[in-house]
Structures are given as structure tokens and as C-alpha cells.
Design an enzyme around this catalytic site. Structure first.
Site, PDB file in Angstrom:
ATOM      1  N   TRP A   1       0.828  -1.203   0.000  1.00 41.11           N
ATOM      2  CA  TRP A   1       0.000   0.000   0.000  1.00 41.11           C
ATOM      3  C   TRP A   1       0.868   1.260   0.000  1.00 41.11           C
ATOM      4  O   TRP A   1       1.842   1.366   0.739  1.00 41.11           O
ATOM      5  CB  TRP A   1      -0.887   0.042   1.215  1.00 41.11           C
ATOM      6  CG  TRP A   1      -1.970  -0.962   1.422  1.00 41.11           C
ATOM      7  CD1 TRP A   1      -2.698  -1.110   2.576  1.00 41.11           C
ATOM      8  CD2 TRP A   1      -2.507  -1.926   0.506  1.00 41.11           C
ATOM      9  NE1 TRP A   1      -3.631  -2.105   2.428  1.00 41.11           N
ATOM     10  CE2 TRP A   1      -3.534  -2.626   1.165  1.00 41.11           C
ATOM     11  CE3 TRP A   1      -2.196  -2.279  -0.813  1.00 41.11           C
ATOM     12  CZ2 TRP A   1      -4.266  -3.648   0.553  1.00 41.11           C
ATOM     13  CZ3 TRP A   1      -2.913  -3.294  -1.426  1.00 41.11           C
ATOM     14  CH2 TRP A   1      -3.929  -3.958  -0.754  1.00 41.11           C
TER      15      TRP A   1
ATOM     16  N   ASN B   1      -7.205  -0.700  -4.798  1.00 41.80           N
ATOM     17  CA  ASN B   1      -7.269  -2.108  -4.426  1.00 41.80           C
ATOM     18  C   ASN B   1      -8.702  -2.616  -4.489  1.00 41.80           C
ATOM     19  O   ASN B   1      -9.581  -2.127  -3.781  1.00 41.80           O
ATOM     20  CB  ASN B   1      -6.737  -2.305  -3.007  1.00 41.80           C
ATOM     21  CG  ASN B   1      -6.931  -3.725  -2.509  1.00 41.80           C
ATOM     22  OD1 ASN B   1      -6.532  -4.677  -3.174  1.00 41.80           O
ATOM     23  ND2 ASN B   1      -7.566  -3.873  -1.358  1.00 41.80           N
ATOM     24  N   GLU B   2      -8.942  -3.585  -5.375  1.00 44.93           N
ATOM     25  CA  GLU B   2     -10.215  -4.302  -5.488  1.00 44.93           C
ATOM     26  C   GLU B   2     -11.425  -3.382  -5.640  1.00 44.93           C
ATOM     27  O   GLU B   2     -12.369  -3.424  -4.835  1.00 44.93           O
ATOM     28  CB  GLU B   2     -10.403  -5.242  -4.293  1.00 44.93           C
ATOM     29  CG  GLU B   2      -9.337  -6.312  -4.220  1.00 44.93           C
ATOM     30  CD  GLU B   2      -9.578  -7.361  -3.149  1.00 44.93           C
ATOM     31  OE1 GLU B   2      -9.102  -8.496  -3.307  1.00 44.93           O
ATOM     32  OE2 GLU B   2     -10.257  -7.031  -2.141  1.00 44.93           O
TER      33      GLU B   2
ATOM     34  N   GLU C   1      -3.196 -11.307  -6.264  1.00 42.25           N
ATOM     35  CA  GLU C   1      -3.534 -11.849  -4.947  1.00 42.25           C
ATOM     36  C   GLU C   1      -4.088 -13.253  -5.120  1.00 42.25           C
ATOM     37  O   GLU C   1      -4.953 -13.482  -5.971  1.00 42.25           O
ATOM     38  CB  GLU C   1      -4.598 -11.010  -4.215  1.00 42.25           C
ATOM     39  CG  GLU C   1      -4.134  -9.681  -3.657  1.00 42.25           C
ATOM     40  CD  GLU C   1      -5.204  -9.035  -2.773  1.00 42.25           C
ATOM     41  OE1 GLU C   1      -6.006  -9.783  -2.164  1.00 42.25           O
ATOM     42  OE2 GLU C   1      -5.244  -7.799  -2.699  1.00 42.25           O
TER      43      GLU C   1
ATOM     44  N   TRP D   1      -1.120 -13.741  -1.159  1.00 40.56           N
ATOM     45  CA  TRP D   1      -1.543 -12.925  -0.022  1.00 40.56           C
ATOM     46  C   TRP D   1      -1.473 -13.817   1.211  1.00 40.56           C
ATOM     47  O   TRP D   1      -2.221 -14.773   1.300  1.00 40.56           O
ATOM     48  CB  TRP D   1      -2.975 -12.428  -0.240  1.00 40.56           C
ATOM     49  CG  TRP D   1      -3.463 -11.526   0.840  1.00 40.56           C
ATOM     50  CD1 TRP D   1      -4.018 -11.882   2.039  1.00 40.56           C
ATOM     51  CD2 TRP D   1      -3.437 -10.100   0.832  1.00 40.56           C
ATOM     52  NE1 TRP D   1      -4.331 -10.778   2.777  1.00 40.56           N
ATOM     53  CE2 TRP D   1      -3.987  -9.660   2.052  1.00 40.56           C
ATOM     54  CE3 TRP D   1      -2.994  -9.127  -0.079  1.00 40.56           C
ATOM     55  CZ2 TRP D   1      -4.124  -8.311   2.377  1.00 40.56           C
ATOM     56  CZ3 TRP D   1      -3.137  -7.797   0.240  1.00 40.56           C
ATOM     57  CH2 TRP D   1      -3.696  -7.396   1.458  1.00 40.56           C
TER      58      TRP D   1
ATOM     59  N   TYR E   1      -9.800 -16.075  -4.733  1.00 38.63           N
ATOM     60  CA  TYR E   1     -10.177 -16.475  -3.379  1.00 38.63           C
ATOM     61  C   TYR E   1     -11.404 -17.387  -3.419  1.00 38.63           C
ATOM     62  O   TYR E   1     -12.476 -17.018  -2.940  1.00 38.63           O
ATOM     63  CB  TYR E   1     -10.471 -15.251  -2.516  1.00 38.63           C
ATOM     64  CG  TYR E   1      -9.257 -14.430  -2.188  1.00 38.63           C
ATOM     65  CD1 TYR E   1      -8.284 -14.918  -1.320  1.00 38.63           C
ATOM     66  CD2 TYR E   1      -9.076 -13.170  -2.743  1.00 38.63           C
ATOM     67  CE1 TYR E   1      -7.161 -14.167  -1.010  1.00 38.63           C
ATOM     68  CE2 TYR E   1      -7.954 -12.412  -2.444  1.00 38.63           C
ATOM     69  CZ  TYR E   1      -7.003 -12.917  -1.575  1.00 38.63           C
ATOM     70  OH  TYR E   1      -5.892 -12.167  -1.273  1.00 38.63           O
TER      71      TYR E   1
END
Length: 407
Positions: A95, A208-209, A324, A366, A284
Site C-alpha cells: 500500500w 485495491n479491489e 492476490e 496474499w 479467493y
């Protein structure tokens, strides 16, 4: 894990020695590329550095700036970057934001905490010394470290009537806050080099996302990506730009490839924006298809990767990174052996694509954490010193990926 790695047994000792020596020389060449000012580029469906194909392996460590901003914790950041170099990893994602709240980077729009900026300076300088590239993300979609929610609240504090957090993508006020975020033009007080001129930075990540549940048509995010990718490129034409997408498809094509829902993004349309240099996905299945069996979740992941690798090559004609992936210790049926098997499956898909000249050129799991960060755990953390089997899996992939890069 430290500076050690598992040696993969080969037929003769001579072959082992030659393989290790070759991998070390390849990583030394990549380190020299960073040190000598070689910016990473996208060329068709490949990354290049100094005109040579570049493939990556590494991990996420979102907390590096935060820890490096405290002299008492700075060794955690330096130690993890040293582990990356010892593994012969090439890329770390982290980040470059912390908006509002406790120990922020950005206290309020355009007002910065110099201690936190010095932490980011340190991370970039330490990565450069070790021949590592960094992906730096500029804001969070989620509430952690402020995110779009904090930007919207800042606008409300100034008297603007914003309805939802998704107005971050629509409001001229929050868009200007984003453009004013001074990371790109920061001059590193350790190296003396402006971030926008530093080849240590592999790419800027817009957010991010990103998700925009209030507009599942994708039009809101498409407009925001087009505007912000172009803006970042106008300030910093040296570096690549990627969006930060998880990979969810939208109205343009392949919505049926999603895990049963859409999130307001469009993997195809978003990544076709000219100022976006490469595509990203996250993986994920333990979250996205949580009701499925472990075998079904792995099957979903295989198809998720295959679909995006194919579309990146055939439709986008841009490189792809898996930025990720992970398997949570809080998932049903979790074991370290199951996590290792999942990592190997992802790595095999990445390696097969890279070896065959496909679009996928790397993967970042991740996430890595340092010892003493127990209060930061999210279930996905890997403390390499305490996870030898997982560290061995990562080291093996680093060696394979290094072997694809010409010396």
C-alpha cells in the site's frame, strides 16, 4: 526461512550446482536492472525490462510502509524484503496509502504525515537495494486504512452532499482529492529520486479491489478508470498502470464466468482502457464459492485463471498478473498441506502460461507477515520462518520463474 531455500533434487550434483548458479546470476541481472534504471514495460502480452522478457514471482505485504514509519518496527519491513531477495522473488505489492484515522499517511486531503512518507521512502530504498520491484496501490476500495469511505467523508465534512461510498467514483470533489494525492511526485528523502522517476516501482495500482455495487452496469467504474488511468499517465509516463481488479466480468462478455454475482467491474472493458498497461486478477475461491467442497473450489480457481489468461491474450492483448491469491487458515478443512497444494496449483498455471509464451507472467500470494505481527493476522498470513513447507513451495516457483528470464 531467512536466506536458505530448499534445493530441488536433480539427477546429478553438477546439474544442481549449475541450476543454482544460473538462478543466482539471473536474479543478479534483475537486481542490476533495477539499480541501473531499467523501467518495466508491457509489450504485447509480455513484460519486458531492458528489452528482455520479464517474469515475476513474489507476494503481498500491504503493511510495509506502516511498519517502516516506526523506527522500532522498521526491521520487520527490511527483514521481509530481505526474505524476498533471498527467495529470489522479484516483485512485492504494498500500500502507498493510509487515509485518515490512526497514524495516517494523508491526514486530510493534501495534508501528509511526514513520518509515514519516510516509511514509504524507506521501503522503496530497501527494495531498490535488493533488486526488487514494487507495485504501489494508491487507495483502498475497502474501509481498511481509510479507503474510498474516508474520501467520501472528507467531502461531506466540506459540506458536499454525497449519498454513498460509491460516490467516490462519481463526485468531482473526491476525484480531485484522488488526483491531488501527492505520492507520484514525492521525492524520496533517502534516495533523492522522485517516485515517478524511480524504476524500483513496477507499476501504480489505481485502487485495491474496486467495486461499485450501486451501478452493476459497470458504467461508473469504466468512466472512473478511464479518467484516473489517463491522469496518472499524464503525471508519470514512466511507469505502468494497472487497475487493481479482482477479475470479475461485466456486461461486455463472460458474466457467466463469475462466481454467481457481479460487482460493478468489467474485466474486459476496464482493461481495454488504453492507459491501462496490464490486467490483474485475484483468486479467493474459499470466499467466493465458500459453500463448495475444497475440490470444487480448486476447480473454480483453475477455470478462473484459464479464462482470464485466454482473454488477456486473445481479447486484451495485454499481460496478466495474479496479484492476490491465498487460502485462509479460517476456512473449513484448512491444513498447511492443503494451502501448499493450492499454492502449487496456482504456480503451475502461472508457470505453464509463462513458459509457453502466454499472457500470465507472474503471481503474488496474499500475504507475508513478519514475526511479532500476531495482531495483524487475517488467516491468509504466511510467516516464512515458521512455514518451511510453504516457503519451499514459493522458493521452487521463484527458481522456475527465474529460469525463464534470459541472462
Amino acid at each position: 526461512m531467512g536466506s536458505k531455500r530448499r534445493v530441488i533434487l536433480l539427477p546429478t550434483l553438477g546439474v544442481v550446482v549449475l541450476a543454482i548458479a544460473a538462478a543466482v546470476l539471473l536474479h543478479a541481472g534483475e537486481a542490476a536492472d533495477v539499480a541501473n534504471g531499467q523501467f518495466a514495460r508491457a509489450s504485447g502480452t509480455r513484460f519486458t525490462v531492458g528489452g528482455r522478457p520479464f517474469y515475476s514471482n513474489g507476494f503481498n505485504a500491504y503493511w510495509l510502509m506502516y511498519m517502516a514509519s516506526d523506527p522500532g518496527d522498521r526491521s520487520k519491513a527490511a527483514g521481509v524484503l530481505q526474505q524476498a531477495a533471498s527467495l529470489r522473488a522479484t516483485l512485492v505489492r504494498t500500500w502507498a496509502f493510509s487515509d485518515g484515522g490512526y497514524r495516517p499517511l494523508q491526514k486530510s486531503p493534501g495534508v501528509y504525515n511526514e513520518d509515514m512518507f519516510m516509511g514509504l521512502d524507506f521501503v522503496i530504498a530497501e527494495a531498490k537495494k535488493r533488486g526488487l520491484y514494487l507495485i504501489l496501490s494508491l487507495v483502498n476500495n475497502w474501509d481498511g486504512f481509510g479507503g474510498k469511505k474516508q474520501y467520501v467523508q472528507w467531502a461531506r465534512d466540506q459540506g458536499h452532499n454525497l449519498g454513498s461510498d460509491d460516490d467516490f467514483f462519481r463526485s468531482d470533489v473526491t476525484k480531485q482529492f484522488y488526483k491531488n494525492h501527492a505520492v507520484l511526485t514525492r521525492v524520496n528523502k533517502i534516495t533523492g529520486v522522485a517516485y515517478k522517476d524511480d524504476p524500483t516501482i513496477f507499476a501504480w495500482e489505481l485502487i485495491n479491489e474496486p467495486r461499485c455495487q450501486s451501478d452493476l452496469s459497470g458504467k461508473t467504474l469504466q468512466a472512473w478508470v478511464t479518467e484516473m488511468a489517463g491522469y496518472v499517465k499524464s503525471v508519470d509516463p514512466n511507469h505502468m498502470v494497472e487497475i487493481g481488479l479482482e477479475g470479475f466480468y461485466g456486461e461486455s462478455m463472460h458474466k457467466n464466468f463469475n462466481p454467481g454475482y457481479t460487482v460493478g467491474t468489467d474485466f474486459i472493458a476496464n482493461n481495454l482502457v488504453p492507459a491501462v498497461d496490464f490486467a490483474t486478477i485475484h483468486s479467493y475461491p474459499d470466499q467466493w464459492v465458500s459453500g463448495a467442497s475444497s475440490d470444487e473450489q480448486v476447480a473454480f480457481m483453475r477455470k478462473w485463471m484459464a479464462d482470464h489468461i485466454r482473454d488477456s491474450a486473445a481479447v486484451l492483448r495485454k499481460p496478466l498478473l495474479v496479484t492476490e491469491f491465498g487460502w485462509s487458515a479460517r476456512s473449513n478443512g484448512y491444513t498447511v498441506a492443503a494451502r501448499d497444494a493450492y499454492f502449487r496449483t496456482v504456480y503451475d498455471a502461472v508457470y505453464a502460461s509463462a513458459r509457453e509464451g502466454g499472457a500470465c507472467a507472474g503471481g503474488l500470494f496474499w500475504q507475508v507477515m513478519a514475526p511479532g505481527m500476531e495482531s495483524w493476522t487475517d488467516g491468509y498470513e504466511v510467516v516464512l520462518e515458521r512455514s518451511k513447507s510453504t516457503a519451499d513451495v514459493v522458493a521452487h516457483q521463484c527458481a522456475r520463474i527465474a529460469g525463464l528470464s534470459p541472462a
